[in-house]
Design a protein around this motif. Sequence first.
Motif, mmCIF file in Angstrom:
data_model
loop_
_atom_site.group_PDB
_atom_site.id
_atom_site.type_symbol
_atom_site.label_atom_id
_atom_site.label_comp_id
_atom_site.label_asym_id
_atom_site.label_seq_id
_atom_site.Cartn_x
_atom_site.Cartn_y
_atom_site.Cartn_z
ATOM 1 N N LEU A 147 61.126 -46.389 76.438
ATOM 2 C CA LEU A 147 61.388 -45.556 75.262
ATOM 3 C C LEU A 147 61.193 -46.327 73.951
ATOM 4 C CD1 LEU A 147 64.523 -43.513 76.418
ATOM 5 C CD2 LEU A 147 62.176 -42.700 76.160
ATOM 6 N N SER A 148 61.376 -47.645 73.996
ATOM 7 C CA SER A 148 61.202 -48.438 72.769
ATOM 8 C C SER A 148 59.760 -48.385 72.266
ATOM 9 C CB SER A 148 61.627 -49.895 73.007
ATOM 10 O OG SER A 148 60.703 -50.584 73.839
ATOM 11 N N PHE A 149 58.826 -48.062 73.151
ATOM 12 C CA PHE A 149 57.413 -47.963 72.766
ATOM 13 C C PHE A 149 57.016 -46.547 72.361
ATOM 14 C CE2 PHE A 149 57.480 -51.708 75.535
ATOM 15 C CZ PHE A 149 56.784 -52.623 74.752
ATOM 16 N N LEU A 150 57.954 -45.618 72.458
ATOM 17 C CA LEU A 150 57.623 -44.211 72.189
ATOM 18 C C LEU A 150 57.006 -43.999 70.801
ATOM 19 C CD1 LEU A 150 57.745 -41.578 73.753
ATOM 20 C CD2 LEU A 150 59.979 -41.123 72.716
ATOM 21 N N PRO A 151 57.508 -44.657 69.733
ATOM 22 C CA PRO A 151 56.872 -44.461 68.414
ATOM 23 C C PRO A 151 55.409 -44.935 68.355
ATOM 24 C CG PRO A 151 59.048 -45.452 68.178
ATOM 25 C CD PRO A 151 58.703 -45.511 69.627
ATOM 26 N N PHE A 152 55.006 -45.697 69.378
ATOM 27 C CA PHE A 152 53.653 -46.252 69.377
ATOM 28 C C PHE A 152 52.806 -45.666 70.514
ATOM 29 C CE2 PHE A 152 56.802 -49.372 68.009
ATOM 30 C CZ PHE A 152 56.356 -49.686 66.722
ATOM 31 N N TYR A 153 53.154 -44.467 70.968
ATOM 32 C CA TYR A 153 52.469 -43.914 72.148
ATOM 33 C C TYR A 153 50.969 -43.723 71.919
ATOM 34 C CZ TYR A 153 52.458 -39.244 70.014
ATOM 35 O OH TYR A 153 52.237 -38.164 69.194
ATOM 36 N N HIS A 154 50.562 -43.585 70.674
ATOM 37 C CA HIS A 154 49.129 -43.447 70.371
ATOM 38 C C HIS A 154 48.373 -44.747 70.673
ATOM 39 C CE1 HIS A 154 49.338 -39.478 68.657
ATOM 40 N NE2 HIS A 154 50.287 -39.847 67.797
ATOM 41 N N ASP A 155 49.115 -45.849 70.746
ATOM 42 C CA ASP A 155 48.488 -47.164 70.942
ATOM 43 C C ASP A 155 48.687 -47.666 72.371
ATOM 44 O OD1 ASP A 155 48.013 -47.152 68.116
ATOM 45 O OD2 ASP A 155 50.107 -47.787 67.863
ATOM 46 N N PHE A 156 48.767 -46.746 73.331
ATOM 47 C CA PHE A 156 49.084 -47.145 74.707
ATOM 48 C C PHE A 156 48.091 -48.157 75.260
ATOM 49 C CE2 PHE A 156 48.589 -46.636 79.318
ATOM 50 C CZ PHE A 156 49.863 -47.017 79.712
ATOM 51 N N ASP A 157 46.807 -47.983 74.989
ATOM 52 C CA ASP A 157 45.803 -48.916 75.511
ATOM 53 C C ASP A 157 46.040 -50.332 74.994
ATOM 54 O OD1 ASP A 157 44.569 -46.950 76.964
ATOM 55 O OD2 ASP A 157 43.056 -46.513 75.447
ATOM 56 N N ALA A 158 46.395 -50.445 73.707
ATOM 57 C CA ALA A 158 46.684 -51.760 73.129
ATOM 58 C C ALA A 158 47.958 -52.351 73.732
ATOM 59 C CB ALA A 158 46.814 -51.648 71.616
ATOM 60 N N ILE A 159 48.962 -51.507 73.951
ATOM 61 C CA ILE A 159 50.209 -51.967 74.569
ATOM 62 C C ILE A 159 49.938 -52.462 75.988
ATOM 63 C CG2 ILE A 159 52.457 -51.211 75.438
ATOM 64 C CD1 ILE A 159 52.534 -49.289 73.003
ATOM 65 N N LYS A 160 49.116 -51.730 76.709
ATOM 66 C CA LYS A 160 48.778 -52.113 78.080
ATOM 67 C C LYS A 160 48.101 -53.474 78.126
ATOM 68 C CE LYS A 160 46.266 -50.458 82.154
ATOM 69 N NZ LYS A 160 45.377 -49.391 82.693
ATOM 70 N N ILE A 161 47.178 -53.704 77.184
ATOM 71 C CA ILE A 161 46.431 -54.965 77.163
ATOM 72 C C ILE A 161 47.275 -56.114 76.620
ATOM 73 C CG2 ILE A 161 44.469 -56.173 76.106
ATOM 74 C CD1 ILE A 161 43.021 -53.431 76.110
ATOM 75 N N ASN A 162 47.947 -55.879 75.495
ATOM 76 C CA ASN A 162 48.614 -56.970 74.774
ATOM 77 C C ASN A 162 50.041 -57.245 75.233
ATOM 78 O OD1 ASN A 162 46.344 -57.333 73.119
ATOM 79 N ND2 ASN A 162 47.026 -55.722 71.731
ATOM 80 N N VAL A 163 50.665 -56.274 75.904
ATOM 81 C CA VAL A 163 52.053 -56.465 76.355
ATOM 82 C C VAL A 163 52.127 -56.514 77.873
ATOM 83 C CG1 VAL A 163 54.404 -55.557 76.296
ATOM 84 C CG2 VAL A 163 52.928 -55.303 74.293
ATOM 85 N N LEU A 164 51.740 -55.434 78.531
ATOM 86 C CA LEU A 164 51.933 -55.320 79.976
ATOM 87 C C LEU A 164 51.021 -56.246 80.771
ATOM 88 C CD1 LEU A 164 52.314 -51.433 80.241
ATOM 89 C CD2 LEU A 164 54.105 -53.162 79.983
ATOM 90 N N SER A 165 49.830 -56.524 80.256
ATOM 91 C CA SER A 165 48.862 -57.347 81.001
ATOM 92 C C SER A 165 48.683 -58.737 80.407
ATOM 93 C CB SER A 165 47.499 -56.635 81.042
ATOM 94 O OG SER A 165 47.605 -55.371 81.654
#
Length: 346
Positions: free
Chosen positions: A165-183
């Motif tokens: 939920l902390s990423f909810l305000p940035f849901y438009h940037d999911f691809d960037a979150i996936k690359i830069n945070v999760l991976s």
Amino acid sequence: SYEIVADIILDGKSVYAKTTRYNYGPIWAYILAALKLLASIGAYNQKLFHVYIVICLFAAEVFLYKAIFKQTKNNLLILLLLFNPISIVIIGHHSQFDILAICLAYYAYINLKDKKYTAAAILLGVSFSIKHIMVFFPLMLLFNQEILLRERIKLLTIPALIFILSFLPFYHDFDAIKINVLSYQFNNNQTFLKHILDLAIPGFITKMGFFKLIPIFTGYKFIWLLIFPTLAFYVYKWKNTDIFNIYLLCIVATSLAISEQYFLIPLTAVFAYRKYLFSWIYVFLASYYILFVSFNNTSKYFSLRSIGIALDFEWYQIGFAQVQLCLFVLLGQIIYCSYKQNQTAH
């Protein structure tokens, strides 16, 4: 990096869309923005910005060690935690913010021991959202039979939900979150477990893409993930209740990606188990590494090359694995002692 992140937030933009330098939950980004705003009163001062960051991190350190003292009543432990090269350099000089996540996680652990499971789950979730150091900790709690199953499920799901939920305000940037945070990974090839797995598993198997068939975590990540519940099973079986410190040792000892800032993470455990020789070997090696070898600023002050000792580059190549090996042996000693004590009791 901190200035870039703070500027993005102060400009009202997405930190995940605008930079690859931020690989964590959003909370620290907003703290940086607030501290830079504070340092900009009058005219912006970069050194003052750094001072405010250090004050913030030192406050977290004080709150953490205050809680540890209440639990242990051990003045020597607190002095060792405060006055060692690892803490001083990583918090004061590098200003890495792992201490914030660890502080909240420790208060979660206290609530856990007090059977305040909802509060523990919420604090863990906020800890994840600062930096996801403790993300596998709930997996280890699943084997604690003293906690009701529904509470264990709560401890597994609520922190993960808060993190998402902390990423909810940035849901438009999911691809960037996936690359830069999760991976995100760093120094993947300089770790102890990676070297061991490379020896145990022939390279042609991984090159064939066999591990890519495993869902969610591919390759060695899947094996790494299995370590935590396996370790927890035996820890609880042998009646060792110090699961928080054991987790901190394990997460760094077995990590497939590591940098110098990780050296701070297991310190509470290292000094709690200071009766073991490898605790002190770890402190010595980690201190030597961040002072004399690290390329992140400190070696320019303490380089041994000026006195004719040119081991720095060689140590940099294998240093992470050596430091992890110390933790691995220390963890083995702790688990073995738990086993022997359990056998004696029976």
